[in-house]
Design a protein around this motif. Structure first.
Motif, PDB file in Angstrom:
ATOM      1  N   GLY A 132       0.872  -1.157  -0.210  1.00 50.11           N
ATOM      2  CA  GLY A 132       0.054  -0.099  -0.103  1.00 50.11           C
ATOM      3  C   GLY A 132       0.778   1.221   0.198  1.00 50.11           C
ATOM      4  O   GLY A 132       2.163   1.158  -0.249  1.00 50.11           O
ATOM      5  N   GLU A 161       0.912   5.679   1.580  1.00 53.05           N
ATOM      6  CA  GLU A 161       0.517   6.794   2.294  1.00 53.05           C
ATOM      7  C   GLU A 161       0.736   8.150   1.503  1.00 53.05           C
ATOM      8  O   GLU A 161       1.818   8.370   0.791  1.00 53.05           O
ATOM      9  CB  GLU A 161       0.996   6.999   3.730  1.00 53.05           C
ATOM     10  CG  GLU A 161       0.669   5.895   4.424  1.00 53.05           C
ATOM     11  CD  GLU A 161       1.120   6.023   5.917  1.00 53.05           C
ATOM     12  OE1 GLU A 161       0.854   5.364   6.940  1.00 53.05           O
ATOM     13  OE2 GLU A 161       2.105   6.906   6.274  1.00 53.05           O
ATOM     14  N   ILE A 215      -3.404  10.076   4.185  1.00 49.20           N
ATOM     15  CA  ILE A 215      -4.368   9.260   3.476  1.00 49.20           C
ATOM     16  C   ILE A 215      -3.748   7.951   3.193  1.00 49.20           C
ATOM     17  O   ILE A 215      -2.698   7.843   2.870  1.00 49.20           O
ATOM     18  CB  ILE A 215      -4.823   9.894   2.274  1.00 49.20           C
ATOM     19  CG1 ILE A 215      -5.265  11.254   2.233  1.00 49.20           C
ATOM     20  CG2 ILE A 215      -5.498   8.877   1.218  1.00 49.20           C
ATOM     21  CD1 ILE A 215      -5.469  11.995   0.714  1.00 49.20           C
ATOM     22  N   LYS A 216      -4.414   6.673   3.900  1.00 42.45           N
ATOM     23  CA  LYS A 216      -3.963   5.552   3.722  1.00 42.45           C
ATOM     24  C   LYS A 216      -4.787   4.406   2.809  1.00 42.45           C
ATOM     25  O   LYS A 216      -5.834   4.880   2.837  1.00 42.45           O
ATOM     26  CB  LYS A 216      -3.954   4.817   5.209  1.00 42.45           C
ATOM     27  CG  LYS A 216      -3.191   5.412   6.311  1.00 42.45           C
ATOM     28  CD  LYS A 216      -3.168   5.067   7.708  1.00 42.45           C
ATOM     29  CE  LYS A 216      -2.585   5.730   8.661  1.00 42.45           C
ATOM     30  NZ  LYS A 216      -0.978   5.449   8.603  1.00 42.45           N
ATOM     31  N   SER A 217      -3.961   3.851   2.202  1.00 44.21           N
ATOM     32  CA  SER A 217      -4.685   3.059   0.964  1.00 44.21           C
ATOM     33  C   SER A 217      -5.338   1.998   1.419  1.00 44.21           C
ATOM     34  O   SER A 217      -5.180   1.564   2.411  1.00 44.21           O
ATOM     35  CB  SER A 217      -3.415   2.869  -0.147  1.00 44.21           C
ATOM     36  OG  SER A 217      -2.634   1.557   0.296  1.00 44.21           O
ATOM     37  N   ASP A 218      -6.300   1.325   0.688  1.00 46.97           N
ATOM     38  CA  ASP A 218      -6.891   0.284   0.896  1.00 46.97           C
ATOM     39  C   ASP A 218      -6.277  -0.765   1.211  1.00 46.97           C
ATOM     40  O   ASP A 218      -6.614  -1.489   2.411  1.00 46.97           O
ATOM     41  CB  ASP A 218      -8.235   0.098  -0.217  1.00 46.97           C
ATOM     42  CG  ASP A 218      -8.895  -1.071   0.063  1.00 46.97           C
ATOM     43  OD1 ASP A 218      -9.501  -1.255   0.740  1.00 46.97           O
ATOM     44  OD2 ASP A 218      -8.686  -2.000  -0.823  1.00 46.97           O
ATOM     45  N   GLN A 239      -9.897   3.120   1.397  1.00 47.06           N
ATOM     46  CA  GLN A 239      -8.880   4.257   1.849  1.00 47.06           C
ATOM     47  C   GLN A 239      -9.519   4.869   3.052  1.00 47.06           C
ATOM     48  O   GLN A 239     -10.386   5.323   3.013  1.00 47.06           O
ATOM     49  CB  GLN A 239      -9.019   5.116   0.748  1.00 47.06           C
ATOM     50  CG  GLN A 239      -7.870   6.037   0.715  1.00 47.06           C
ATOM     51  CD  GLN A 239      -7.812   6.892  -0.576  1.00 47.06           C
ATOM     52  OE1 GLN A 239      -8.685   8.083  -0.750  1.00 47.06           O
ATOM     53  NE2 GLN A 239      -7.047   6.834  -1.679  1.00 47.06           N
ATOM     54  N   HIS A 260      -8.637   8.470   5.640  1.00 45.56           N
ATOM     55  CA  HIS A 260      -8.178   9.782   5.937  1.00 45.56           C
ATOM     56  C   HIS A 260      -8.134  10.148   7.177  1.00 45.56           C
ATOM     57  O   HIS A 260      -9.141  10.530   7.920  1.00 45.56           O
ATOM     58  CB  HIS A 260      -9.171  10.799   5.015  1.00 45.56           C
ATOM     59  CG  HIS A 260      -8.940  10.791   3.545  1.00 45.56           C
ATOM     60  ND1 HIS A 260      -8.764  11.834   2.806  1.00 45.56           N
ATOM     61  CD2 HIS A 260      -9.339   9.739   2.767  1.00 45.56           C
ATOM     62  CE1 HIS A 260      -8.973  11.199   1.308  1.00 45.56           C
ATOM     63  NE2 HIS A 260      -9.461   9.997   1.406  1.00 45.56           N
TER      64      HIS A 260
END
Length: 263
Positions: free
Chosen positions: A151, A153, A177-180, A208, A210
Protein backbone atom coordinates in the motif's frame (compact mmCIF):
# COMPACT_ATOMS: atom_id res chain seq x y z
CA UNK A 1 5.76 7.73 14.38
CA UNK A 2 7.86 9.20 11.67
CA UNK A 3 10.10 12.12 12.45
CA UNK A 4 10.15 15.29 10.41
CA UNK A 5 12.50 18.23 10.67
CA UNK A 6 10.50 21.16 11.97
CA UNK A 7 11.10 24.86 12.31
CA UNK A 8 11.60 24.49 16.06
CA UNK A 9 15.36 24.42 15.71
CA UNK A 10 17.96 25.34 13.14
CA UNK A 11 20.01 22.28 12.18
CA UNK A 12 23.73 22.43 11.55
CA UNK A 13 24.94 20.42 8.57
CA UNK A 14 27.54 17.65 8.70
CA UNK A 15 26.89 17.04 12.38
CA UNK A 16 25.82 14.08 14.52
CA UNK A 17 23.52 14.78 17.44
CA UNK A 18 22.93 12.35 20.29
CA UNK A 19 20.11 13.13 22.71
CA UNK A 20 18.73 11.55 25.85
CA UNK A 21 15.14 12.31 26.80
CA UNK A 22 13.99 11.84 30.41
CA UNK A 23 10.47 12.50 31.63
CA UNK A 24 6.99 11.12 31.12
CA UNK A 25 5.91 9.89 27.70
CA UNK A 26 2.91 7.92 26.52
CA UNK A 27 1.60 6.54 23.24
CA UNK A 28 -2.00 5.34 23.25
CA UNK A 29 -2.83 2.20 21.30
CA UNK A 30 -6.20 2.21 19.50
CA UNK A 31 -6.12 -1.52 18.68
CA UNK A 32 -8.24 -3.73 20.99
CA UNK A 33 -6.40 -5.49 23.82
CA UNK A 34 -2.98 -4.18 22.81
CA UNK A 35 -1.41 -2.05 25.51
CA UNK A 36 -0.40 1.59 25.51
CA UNK A 37 3.29 2.34 25.92
CA UNK A 38 4.68 4.45 28.75
CA UNK A 39 8.30 5.50 28.69
CA UNK A 40 10.57 7.56 30.93
CA UNK A 41 14.02 7.50 29.31
CA UNK A 42 14.90 7.00 25.66
CA UNK A 43 17.68 7.98 23.21
CA UNK A 44 17.55 9.78 19.86
CA UNK A 45 20.22 10.00 17.15
CA UNK A 46 20.27 12.34 14.17
CA UNK A 47 22.66 13.36 11.41
CA UNK A 48 22.36 16.12 8.81
CA UNK A 49 24.82 16.33 5.94
CA UNK A 50 24.84 18.45 2.81
CA UNK A 51 22.35 16.07 1.17
CA UNK A 52 21.77 13.05 3.39
CA UNK A 53 19.91 13.12 6.71
CA UNK A 54 19.01 10.55 9.32
CA UNK A 55 16.74 11.14 12.29
CA UNK A 56 15.54 8.18 14.36
CA UNK A 57 14.01 5.75 11.87
CA UNK A 58 13.64 8.35 9.10
CA UNK A 59 16.20 8.53 6.28
CA UNK A 60 16.34 11.13 3.55
CA UNK A 61 18.29 12.53 0.63
CA UNK A 62 17.77 16.08 -0.65
CA UNK A 63 17.23 16.39 -4.40
CA UNK A 64 16.61 20.14 -4.41
CA UNK A 65 17.13 22.86 -1.82
CA UNK A 66 16.34 26.57 -2.10
CA UNK A 67 15.06 29.28 0.22
CA UNK A 68 11.46 28.47 -0.77
CA UNK A 69 11.36 24.79 -1.77
CA UNK A 70 12.95 21.53 -0.59
CA UNK A 71 12.45 18.22 -2.42
CA UNK A 72 13.59 15.07 -0.58
CA UNK A 73 13.61 11.33 -1.08
CA UNK A 74 12.43 9.94 2.27
CA UNK A 75 12.14 6.56 3.98
CA UNK A 76 10.02 6.19 7.12
CA UNK A 77 8.22 3.66 9.29
CA UNK A 78 4.50 3.15 8.92
CA UNK A 79 3.00 3.67 12.40
CA UNK A 80 0.07 1.24 12.02
CA UNK A 81 2.41 -1.75 12.31
CA UNK A 82 4.00 -0.32 15.46
CA UNK A 83 0.73 -0.75 17.37
CA UNK A 84 1.27 -4.54 17.20
CA UNK A 85 4.84 -4.34 18.56
CA UNK A 86 4.64 -2.03 21.57
CA UNK A 87 5.09 -4.95 23.97
CA UNK A 88 8.36 -5.90 22.26
CA UNK A 89 9.75 -2.40 21.76
CA UNK A 90 9.24 -0.47 24.96
CA UNK A 91 12.12 1.84 24.10
CA UNK A 92 10.41 3.26 20.99
CA UNK A 93 11.20 6.95 20.69
CA UNK A 94 8.06 8.85 21.62
CA UNK A 95 8.99 12.00 19.68
CA UNK A 96 9.97 9.88 16.71
CA UNK A 97 7.21 7.69 16.27
CA UNK A 98 3.26 6.26 19.39
CA UNK A 99 -8.05 -3.10 27.06
CA UNK A 100 -10.26 -5.36 25.40
CA UNK A 101 -14.03 -4.85 25.53
CA UNK A 102 -15.48 -8.38 25.91
CA UNK A 103 -18.99 -7.25 25.03
CA UNK A 104 -17.94 -6.78 21.41
CA UNK A 105 -16.98 -10.40 20.72
CA UNK A 106 -18.48 -13.81 21.64
CA UNK A 107 -15.52 -15.24 23.54
CA UNK A 108 -15.78 -18.62 25.29
CA UNK A 109 -13.74 -20.22 28.03
CA UNK A 110 -12.52 -16.99 29.61
CA UNK A 111 -9.73 -16.56 27.05
CA UNK A 112 -8.75 -13.02 26.09
CA UNK A 113 -8.85 -12.10 22.43
CA UNK A 114 -5.60 -10.72 21.10
CA UNK A 115 -5.10 -9.64 17.47
CA UNK A 116 -2.70 -11.64 15.32
CA UNK A 117 0.56 -9.73 15.01
CA UNK A 118 0.99 -7.72 11.80
CA UNK A 119 4.42 -6.92 10.37
CA UNK A 120 5.93 -3.45 10.50
CA UNK A 121 6.34 -1.87 7.06
CA UNK A 122 8.86 0.67 5.85
CA UNK A 123 7.74 3.29 3.35
CA UNK A 124 9.71 5.26 0.82
CA UNK A 125 8.88 8.11 -1.51
CA UNK A 126 9.17 11.80 -2.22
CA UNK A 127 8.43 14.82 -0.03
CA UNK A 128 8.06 18.43 -1.17
CA UNK A 129 8.24 21.30 1.34
CA UNK A 130 7.30 24.88 0.43
CA UNK A 131 8.15 27.80 2.73
CA UNK A 132 6.80 31.32 3.06
CA UNK A 133 6.68 33.94 5.80
CA UNK A 134 3.70 32.28 7.46
CA UNK A 135 3.66 28.51 6.93
CA UNK A 136 5.67 25.45 6.00
CA UNK A 137 3.58 23.32 3.61
CA UNK A 138 4.47 19.68 2.96
CA UNK A 139 3.17 17.09 0.55
CA UNK A 140 4.55 13.56 0.34
CA UNK A 141 3.83 10.20 -1.29
CA UNK A 142 5.29 7.07 0.35
CA UNK A 143 4.93 3.47 -0.91
CA UNK A 144 5.56 0.19 0.92
CA UNK A 145 9.19 -0.81 0.23
CA UNK A 146 9.02 -4.01 2.30
CA UNK A 147 6.23 -5.82 0.40
CA UNK A 148 4.22 -6.17 3.62
CA UNK A 149 0.91 -4.76 2.36
CA UNK A 150 1.90 -3.13 -0.99
CA UNK A 151 0.00 0.00 0.00
CA UNK A 152 0.88 3.68 0.23
CA UNK A 153 0.37 6.85 2.24
CA UNK A 154 -0.09 10.45 1.12
CA UNK A 155 0.91 13.12 3.67
CA UNK A 156 -0.19 16.75 3.68
CA UNK A 157 0.58 19.25 6.46
CA UNK A 158 0.77 22.92 7.36
CA UNK A 159 3.22 23.98 10.07
CA UNK A 160 4.46 27.15 11.70
CA UNK A 161 7.42 27.65 14.02
CA UNK A 162 7.92 30.56 16.40
CA UNK A 163 11.34 31.31 17.87
CA UNK A 164 11.84 33.67 20.80
CA UNK A 165 14.68 34.47 23.17
CA UNK A 166 13.21 32.14 25.80
CA UNK A 167 11.60 29.28 23.90
CA UNK A 168 10.84 27.75 20.51
CA UNK A 169 7.40 26.38 19.63
CA UNK A 170 6.09 24.58 16.55
CA UNK A 171 2.48 23.94 15.50
CA UNK A 172 1.38 21.52 12.78
CA UNK A 173 -1.92 20.19 11.41
CA UNK A 174 -2.18 17.58 8.70
CA UNK A 175 -3.85 14.71 6.92
CA UNK A 176 -2.54 11.20 6.15
CA UNK A 177 -4.35 9.26 3.43
CA UNK A 178 -3.85 5.49 3.81
CA UNK A 179 -4.53 3.18 0.87
CA UNK A 180 -7.07 0.36 0.90
CA UNK A 181 -4.33 -2.33 0.82
CA UNK A 182 -2.65 -0.84 3.90
CA UNK A 183 -5.93 -0.44 5.81
CA UNK A 184 -7.16 -3.98 5.12
CA UNK A 185 -3.81 -5.51 6.13
CA UNK A 186 -3.73 -3.85 9.55
CA UNK A 187 -7.43 -3.59 10.42
CA UNK A 188 -9.32 -6.47 8.75
CA UNK A 189 -9.73 -9.74 10.68
CA UNK A 190 -7.45 -12.60 9.69
CA UNK A 191 -8.72 -16.20 9.49
CA UNK A 192 -7.06 -17.13 12.83
CA UNK A 193 -8.83 -14.27 14.56
CA UNK A 194 -12.22 -15.23 13.12
CA UNK A 195 -11.67 -18.84 14.18
CA UNK A 196 -10.90 -17.75 17.75
CA UNK A 197 -14.08 -15.69 17.77
CA UNK A 198 -16.21 -18.67 16.81
CA UNK A 199 -16.17 -18.13 13.05
CA UNK A 200 -18.28 -14.96 13.14
CA UNK A 201 -18.93 -13.19 9.86
CA UNK A 202 -16.78 -10.09 9.36
CA UNK A 203 -18.55 -7.51 7.20
CA UNK A 204 -15.66 -5.03 7.37
CA UNK A 205 -14.24 -4.33 3.90
CA UNK A 206 -11.57 -1.71 4.62
CA UNK A 207 -11.20 1.12 2.13
CA UNK A 208 -9.00 4.17 1.79
CA UNK A 209 -8.83 6.12 5.06
CA UNK A 210 -8.20 9.80 5.76
CA UNK A 211 -6.56 10.35 9.17
CA UNK A 212 -6.25 13.87 10.58
CA UNK A 213 -3.88 15.13 13.26
CA UNK A 214 -2.55 18.19 15.00
CA UNK A 215 0.57 18.50 17.11
CA UNK A 216 2.60 21.01 19.08
CA UNK A 217 6.28 20.87 20.09
CA UNK A 218 7.87 23.12 22.73
CA UNK A 219 11.56 23.55 23.50
CA UNK A 220 12.90 25.75 26.32
CA UNK A 221 16.73 25.94 26.34
CA UNK A 222 18.33 25.90 29.80
CA UNK A 223 21.97 25.54 28.76
CA UNK A 224 23.85 24.79 25.53
CA UNK A 225 23.15 21.08 26.09
CA UNK A 226 20.03 20.87 28.27
CA UNK A 227 16.47 21.95 27.53
CA UNK A 228 12.93 21.43 28.75
CA UNK A 229 10.84 19.84 26.03
CA UNK A 230 7.22 18.93 25.46
CA UNK A 231 5.34 17.22 22.66
CA UNK A 232 1.67 16.47 22.07
CA UNK A 233 0.00 14.91 19.03
CA UNK A 234 -3.68 14.06 18.62
CA UNK A 235 -4.68 11.74 15.75
CA UNK A 236 -8.25 11.17 14.57
CA UNK A 237 -8.62 7.92 12.63
CA UNK A 238 -10.57 7.97 9.38
CA UNK A 239 -13.94 6.24 9.11
CA UNK A 240 -12.61 3.24 7.20
CA UNK A 241 -10.25 2.47 10.09
CA UNK A 242 -12.41 3.42 13.07
CA UNK A 243 -15.32 1.21 11.91
CA UNK A 244 -13.10 -1.90 12.14
CA UNK A 245 -13.90 -4.11 15.15
CA UNK A 246 -10.14 -4.32 15.76
CA UNK A 247 -10.19 -0.63 16.74
CA UNK A 248 -11.60 0.40 20.11
CA UNK A 249 -11.16 4.16 19.80
CA UNK A 250 -11.20 6.51 16.81
CA UNK A 251 -8.64 8.84 18.43
CA UNK A 252 -5.26 8.39 20.06
CA UNK A 253 -2.64 10.68 21.60
CA UNK A 254 1.13 10.71 21.76
CA UNK A 255 2.73 12.92 24.41
CA UNK A 256 5.97 13.64 26.22
CA UNK A 257 7.11 16.18 28.79
CA UNK A 258 10.55 16.25 30.33
CA UNK A 259 14.14 17.26 29.61
CA UNK A 260 16.49 16.64 26.71
CA UNK A 261 20.26 16.44 27.00
CA UNK A 262 22.06 16.71 23.64
CA UNK A 263 25.74 16.20 22.87
Amino acid sequence: MPTTVSAVEQVETDKWTFSIFAGQGKIENPVVNLKDIDTNVFPSISYYGERFFWEGTTLGYSLLESDDVIVDLVGLLNEDGLFHHFEEQEDLTVIDALGFNPSRFPIDGGEVFKPVERDISYLGGISVSVFNDYFETRLGYFHDLTAVHHGYEIHFSLGRGIETKWFNIYFEAGKVIKSDDLVRYYYQFQDKELAFLGGIKDFYTGGQSHNHYYKVELDVPLTDYLSLTGFFKHTHLGNNISKSLLVEDNNYQTSFIGVRYSF
